[in-house]
Scaffold this active site. Sequence first.
Site, PDB file in Angstrom:
ATOM      1  N   GLU A  32      -9.560 -19.082  -5.142  1.00 25.81           N
ATOM      2  CA  GLU A  32      -8.892 -20.890  -6.008  1.00 25.81           C
ATOM      3  C   GLU A  32      -9.758 -20.584  -7.003  1.00 25.81           C
ATOM      4  OE1 GLU A  32      -9.284 -21.805  -1.925  1.00 25.81           O
ATOM      5  OE2 GLU A  32     -10.399 -20.240  -3.265  1.00 25.81           O
ATOM      6  N   ARG A  73      -2.323  -4.125   3.615  1.00 21.55           N
ATOM      7  CA  ARG A  73      -3.405  -5.283   3.573  1.00 21.55           C
ATOM      8  C   ARG A  73      -4.185  -4.774   3.674  1.00 21.55           C
ATOM      9  NH1 ARG A  73      -2.461 -10.087   0.076  1.00 21.55           N
ATOM     10  NH2 ARG A  73      -4.369 -11.981   1.148  1.00 21.55           N
ATOM     11  N   GLY A 107      -7.257  -2.284  -5.035  1.00 20.93           N
ATOM     12  CA  GLY A 107      -7.394  -3.207  -6.731  1.00 20.93           C
ATOM     13  C   GLY A 107      -5.998  -1.798  -7.150  1.00 20.93           C
ATOM     14  N   GLU A 108      -5.205  -1.720  -6.629  1.00 16.57           N
ATOM     15  CA  GLU A 108      -4.241  -0.492  -7.345  1.00 16.57           C
ATOM     16  C   GLU A 108      -2.289  -1.342  -7.384  1.00 16.57           C
ATOM     17  OE1 GLU A 108      -4.727   3.447  -8.469  1.00 16.57           O
ATOM     18  OE2 GLU A 108      -4.803   3.189  -5.879  1.00 16.57           O
ATOM     19  N   PRO A 124       5.093 -14.590  -3.419  1.00 16.24           N
ATOM     20  CA  PRO A 124       6.269 -13.614  -3.935  1.00 16.24           C
ATOM     21  C   PRO A 124       6.049 -13.615  -5.799  1.00 16.24           C
ATOM     22  CG  PRO A 124       7.009 -15.681  -3.906  1.00 16.24           C
ATOM     23  CD  PRO A 124       5.833 -15.379  -2.742  1.00 16.24           C
ATOM     24  N   GLU A 147       3.632 -12.290  -7.617  1.00 19.41           N
ATOM     25  CA  GLU A 147       3.377 -11.073  -7.978  1.00 19.41           C
ATOM     26  C   GLU A 147       4.441 -10.090  -8.021  1.00 19.41           C
ATOM     27  OE1 GLU A 147      -0.017  -9.439  -5.531  1.00 19.41           O
ATOM     28  OE2 GLU A 147      -1.261 -10.690  -6.644  1.00 19.41           O
TER      29      GLU A 147
END
Length: 367
Positions: free
Chosen positions: A8, A204, A243-244, A269, A271
């Site tokens: 958030e 994930r 992080g990539e 969706p 990103e």
Amino acid sequence: MHGASVGELRSAERLLPQLARIRPLIVTANTQAGLEAAREMGFAAHLAPLDTPQAVGRFLDAARPRVIVTLENELWPNRIRIARARGISQVVIGARISARSARRWRLARGMIAAMLGTIDGLSAQDAGSEARFLALGLPPSAVLPRMQLKLLAPARITPPAPSAARDRTVLAASTHEGEDGPILDAYLAARARIPDLRLIIAPRHPRRAPEIAALLDARGLGFARRSDGAGLAAPVLLGDTLGEMGLWYGAAGICITGGSLTDKGGHTPWEPAAYGCAILHGPHISNFAPDYQALHEAGGACPLGAAPGETLAKLAENPAKAREIGAAARAVLEASAPDPAPLIAAIAALATEGPSTNIDRTGKEKT
């Protein structure tokens, strides 16, 4: 500003500096991770008080806010009541309520109406949520421009230029257990028709990399691991690092969104849309149903359907079509991420009024 946790607060990262220019800003969160994220962003931060009159009263005595800005659905009865009694303005940004939740709240209509009736401004995520909040007791005068906070950061990403390399690269993004096998089978079917088609598979949870490696081996697919230093030139790359994701989205012209092939509700969706990827997905998209609906209507996303390999192959064989879908997804994102300036202005106006001092620490009027 209060947000439940990291997600958030990160969604509001663009708003925080603008609010801090209006008044000194204190950030609260319910979790230690959220607290640390706020401090990493450079803001004074504290764990939120428990929703008891005593704890809320002590916190407000110390912080003395003029405005409380709450992110999404963090509506706490004592906090709202006591803040109202003290004359502290209250704004909710990015609020969302499903039809199912609204039906449940109608069973406690008195409580929810009392809370919503004391809010000075509420910005809903979508028209459906706005209508449901109004039906539950939000005053029409409190309605602020709608805002999907999660879209502000993606909309600021500059998509990469189209290229032949991107046209020939498929990303399986944020996959879950049970999804990797069907995706690998679809990729193999498509590669039989497009021999130079490349794949990046990014789970994930990177800890699942060994089981994905076993699936790759079972299908005779040679692959390289990012954790071993492999780069984007690998025909099949296992993105087993954290992080990539931005790197993977930027490298792929086609993206299969994970969490949608098994019953996980799907992942965002927006990103892949930010990077202009052509979006493919499975049937399980309930977490982002309105978002995918908007993309479908604009031609910015497609279901994999009953024959994922055929769907993927047809799209990979037609780079112009894939680019068209990616451009449509990006256009929907830009249209759905409004300028937050009017919202900031509304909060700034409320911040000119100070809280009442004729109230004791539990929110009761002094006698």
